[in-house]
Design a protein around this motif. Structure first.
Motif, PDB file in Angstrom:
ATOM      1  N   MET A 120       0.848  -1.174   0.000  1.00 40.02           N
ATOM      2  CA  MET A 120       0.000   0.000   0.000  1.00 40.02           C
ATOM      3  C   MET A 120       0.892   1.235   0.000  1.00 40.02           C
ATOM      4  O   MET A 120       1.233   1.780   1.030  1.00 40.02           O
ATOM      5  CB  MET A 120      -0.890   0.006   1.238  1.00 40.02           C
ATOM      6  N   ASP A 121       1.355   1.680  -1.128  1.00 39.04           N
ATOM      7  CA  ASP A 121       2.259   2.801  -1.249  1.00 39.04           C
ATOM      8  C   ASP A 121       1.540   4.085  -0.909  1.00 39.04           C
ATOM      9  O   ASP A 121       0.414   4.335  -1.319  1.00 39.04           O
ATOM     10  CB  ASP A 121       2.806   2.874  -2.685  1.00 39.04           C
ATOM     11  N   ASP A 122       2.205   4.942  -0.134  1.00 39.84           N
ATOM     12  CA  ASP A 122       1.586   6.176   0.304  1.00 39.84           C
ATOM     13  C   ASP A 122       1.203   7.061  -0.865  1.00 39.84           C
ATOM     14  O   ASP A 122       0.291   7.875  -0.763  1.00 39.84           O
ATOM     15  CB  ASP A 122       2.549   6.927   1.227  1.00 39.84           C
ATOM     16  N   THR A 123       1.899   6.919  -2.009  1.00 36.38           N
ATOM     17  CA  THR A 123       1.545   7.727  -3.170  1.00 36.38           C
ATOM     18  C   THR A 123       0.166   7.371  -3.677  1.00 36.38           C
ATOM     19  O   THR A 123      -0.502   8.174  -4.308  1.00 36.38           O
ATOM     20  CB  THR A 123       2.579   7.524  -4.296  1.00 36.38           C
ATOM     21  N   ASP A 124      -0.316   6.156  -3.408  1.00 39.46           N
ATOM     22  CA  ASP A 124      -1.656   5.756  -3.811  1.00 39.46           C
ATOM     23  C   ASP A 124      -2.727   6.453  -2.982  1.00 39.46           C
ATOM     24  O   ASP A 124      -3.893   6.395  -3.314  1.00 39.46           O
ATOM     25  CB  ASP A 124      -1.817   4.235  -3.668  1.00 39.46           C
ATOM     26  N   HIS A 125      -2.325   7.074  -1.868  1.00 42.04           N
ATOM     27  CA  HIS A 125      -3.272   7.708  -0.973  1.00 42.04           C
ATOM     28  C   HIS A 125      -3.328   9.217  -1.196  1.00 42.04           C
ATOM     29  O   HIS A 125      -3.900   9.934  -0.394  1.00 42.04           O
ATOM     30  CB  HIS A 125      -2.903   7.426   0.489  1.00 42.04           C
ATOM     31  N   ARG A 126      -2.721   9.708  -2.261  1.00 41.94           N
ATOM     32  CA  ARG A 126      -2.741  11.127  -2.572  1.00 41.94           C
ATOM     33  C   ARG A 126      -3.600  11.339  -3.813  1.00 41.94           C
ATOM     34  O   ARG A 126      -3.412  10.693  -4.844  1.00 41.94           O
ATOM     35  CB  ARG A 126      -1.325  11.655  -2.796  1.00 41.94           C
ATOM     36  N   PHE A 127      -4.544  12.242  -3.677  1.00 43.17           N
ATOM     37  CA  PHE A 127      -5.481  12.507  -4.756  1.00 43.17           C
ATOM     38  C   PHE A 127      -5.514  14.010  -5.018  1.00 43.17           C
ATOM     39  O   PHE A 127      -5.980  14.776  -4.173  1.00 43.17           O
ATOM     40  CB  PHE A 127      -6.880  11.992  -4.389  1.00 43.17           C
ATOM     41  N   PRO A 128      -4.978  14.455  -6.163  1.00 41.88           N
ATOM     42  CA  PRO A 128      -4.928  15.893  -6.451  1.00 41.88           C
ATOM     43  C   PRO A 128      -6.315  16.466  -6.735  1.00 41.88           C
ATOM     44  O   PRO A 128      -7.169  15.817  -7.339  1.00 41.88           O
ATOM     45  CB  PRO A 128      -4.028  15.966  -7.685  1.00 41.88           C
ATOM     46  N   CYS A 129      -6.520  17.692  -6.288  1.00 39.79           N
ATOM     47  CA  CYS A 129      -7.781  18.394  -6.506  1.00 39.79           C
ATOM     48  C   CYS A 129      -7.897  18.812  -7.966  1.00 39.79           C
ATOM     49  O   CYS A 129      -6.953  19.365  -8.544  1.00 39.79           O
ATOM     50  CB  CYS A 129      -7.854  19.613  -5.588  1.00 39.79           C
ATOM     51  N   ASP A 130      -9.047  18.566  -8.563  1.00 41.01           N
ATOM     52  CA  ASP A 130      -9.264  18.943  -9.960  1.00 41.01           C
ATOM     53  C   ASP A 130      -9.284  20.457 -10.149  1.00 41.01           C
ATOM     54  O   ASP A 130      -9.022  20.954 -11.247  1.00 41.01           O
ATOM     55  CB  ASP A 130     -10.599  18.360 -10.468  1.00 41.01           C
ATOM     56  N   GLN A 131      -9.592  21.189  -9.076  1.00 39.92           N
ATOM     57  CA  GLN A 131      -9.738  22.636  -9.188  1.00 39.92           C
ATOM     58  C   GLN A 131      -8.423  23.383  -9.006  1.00 39.92           C
ATOM     59  O   GLN A 131      -8.122  24.314  -9.753  1.00 39.92           O
ATOM     60  CB  GLN A 131     -10.755  23.139  -8.146  1.00 39.92           C
ATOM     61  N   CYS A 132      -7.627  22.965  -7.973  1.00 41.75           N
ATOM     62  CA  CYS A 132      -6.411  23.739  -7.666  1.00 41.75           C
ATOM     63  C   CYS A 132      -5.143  22.902  -7.621  1.00 41.75           C
ATOM     64  O   CYS A 132      -4.053  23.455  -7.509  1.00 41.75           O
ATOM     65  CB  CYS A 132      -6.592  24.480  -6.338  1.00 41.75           C
ATOM     66  N   GLY A 133      -5.244  21.595  -7.662  1.00 42.81           N
ATOM     67  CA  GLY A 133      -4.069  20.741  -7.664  1.00 42.81           C
ATOM     68  C   GLY A 133      -3.562  20.345  -6.288  1.00 42.81           C
ATOM     69  O   GLY A 133      -2.643  19.538  -6.176  1.00 42.81           O
ATOM     70  N   ALA A 134      -4.133  20.933  -5.218  1.00 38.91           N
ATOM     71  CA  ALA A 134      -3.728  20.551  -3.862  1.00 38.91           C
ATOM     72  C   ALA A 134      -4.245  19.145  -3.538  1.00 38.91           C
ATOM     73  O   ALA A 134      -5.088  18.596  -4.253  1.00 38.91           O
ATOM     74  CB  ALA A 134      -4.266  21.565  -2.850  1.00 38.91           C
TER      75      ALA A 134
END
Length: 372
Positions: free
Chosen positions: A1-15
């Protein structure tokens, strides 16, 4: 379970989006954009179980396995899943600085997750309220906890086990009765009722299906704390999706599957013995032999939500855990030495005052009698 799989960028601002318990969706703290989690709706069937023997033999399908890299704490042994180029951090379980030293590991993938229902502010309030209700707790620790850093949201690993059991037993049923006997007390004969037990040999069988026997798969927290967080609403387990972990940490299991089942089997045996005693009936029960045949054993690896705080206060670490669904709090009981000493001193003073007043009362009573 790689931590990068738990990051989801916002479609509006990229955060980065995070899972917001109050909204039950992914929310961007920067711009407020919200994204629902697909499939996060009431289910009409329970989560699929995995075959226990296949798990022991490392013969599970590839879809049930994953490769992870973990940060291991040298103090408490906790393993927190990490990803990317992360190599250092602080253990959320005991506040110890840790450095990674392990390579990728293949582990059983979580089958279900119980999403957080409480926000951090709610868990923090539950913890400080709990501390405030403790007698003789250090004021400094309570103030430090109130003003301290944010709590960590951790998904803690558990095993659940299902099993079908059939047990046969031999024993005895005890029936209590009373006999009248003559005894001598203070030089006099008296008739008394003496309790006796009449035992009758019995044999029989009981059967029980065990569903979701829960076993902690972590060694990083004292078991009495995690046991104290129960009950968990396991009926609301969701199929595992990494979106639920966005903005949170996940602890890897450190209790192997076979050790987990040994603990589950001990819990099953306690229930079976209770069933046998009920089946024997009577006023007393004896179990001489008990043979249990267990079949159709299945399991799941699930993640349950815990808010965690670890504070170093005057050279000692205090840990507090909060059920991320109900707000139930458990933790190490802090004591204030000066408060205890003050309470003891106050008790001695009160005892002395009461004794003095009692002595005065006796003297006054004596004078009144003499005057009469």
């Amino acid at each position: 379970m790689d931590d990068t799989d738990h990051r989801f960028p916002c479609d509006q601002c990229g955060a980065d989006l995070r899972f917001a318990p109050a909204a039950g969706a992914l929310v961007c703290d920067h711009c407020g954009h919200s994204v629902p989690i697909e499939g996060a709706s009431p289910r009409d069937r329970p989560l699929e179980e995995l075959d226990f023997r296949a798990g022991l033999a490392a013969a599970l399908p590839e879809t049930e396995m994953e490769e992870v890299r973990r940060l291991k704490c040298p103090n408490c042994g906790a393993e927190i899943e990490i990803g990317g180029n992360s190599h250092a951090g602080e253990c959320p379980f005991c506040a110890t600085p840790v450095v990674t030293g392990t390579g990728p590991q293949r582990r059983i993938k979580p089958r279900g997750v119980l999403p957080f229902a409480l926000e951090e502010r709610d868990a923090h309030k539950a913890m400080t309220d709990w501390l405030g209700r403790l007698w003789f707790a250090p004021n400094g620790l309570r103030d430090y906890a109130r003003k301290g850093r944010r709590m960590d949201g951790i998904y803690v690993p558990y095993w659940t086990f299902d099993a079908d059991t059939r047990s046969t037993y031999t024993g005895a049923r005890g029936t209590v009765y009373y006999e009248s006997q003559t005894v001598i007390r203070n030089g006099q004969r008296q008739r008394v009722q003496v309790q006796k037990v009449r035992w009758t040999p019995v044999s029989g069988g009981v059967a029980r299906f065990f569903d979701d026997v829960l076993v902690l798969a972590s060694k990083s927290l004292p078991k009495q704390y995690t046991d104290g967080l129960q009950p968990w609403d396991l009926a609301d387990l969701e199929p595992y999706q990494p979106e639920y972990l966005a903005g949170f940490r996940a602890e890897g299991y450190t209790v192997p599957l076979d050790e987990g089942f040994a603990e589950a089997r001990a819990a099953m045996d306690r229930v079976i013995r209770r069933d046998v005693r009920f089946d024997i009936g009577g006023d007393r029960q004896q179990i001489n032999t008990l043979d249990t045949r267990i079949s159709d054993v299945t399991f799941k690896h699930v993640l349950l939500p815990v808010w965690l705080a670890a504070y170093k206060y005057r050279g000692r670490t205090y840990r507090f855990v909060v059920n991320g669904r109900t707000g139930r709090v458990q933790g190490e009981r802090p004591w204030s030495a000066w408060k205890i000493a003050f309470a003891v001193l106050l008790g001695l003073i009160l005892a002395a005052v009461i004794g003095y007043l009692a002595a005065l009362g006796q003297q006054d009573g004596g004078i009144v009698l003499d005057l009469r």
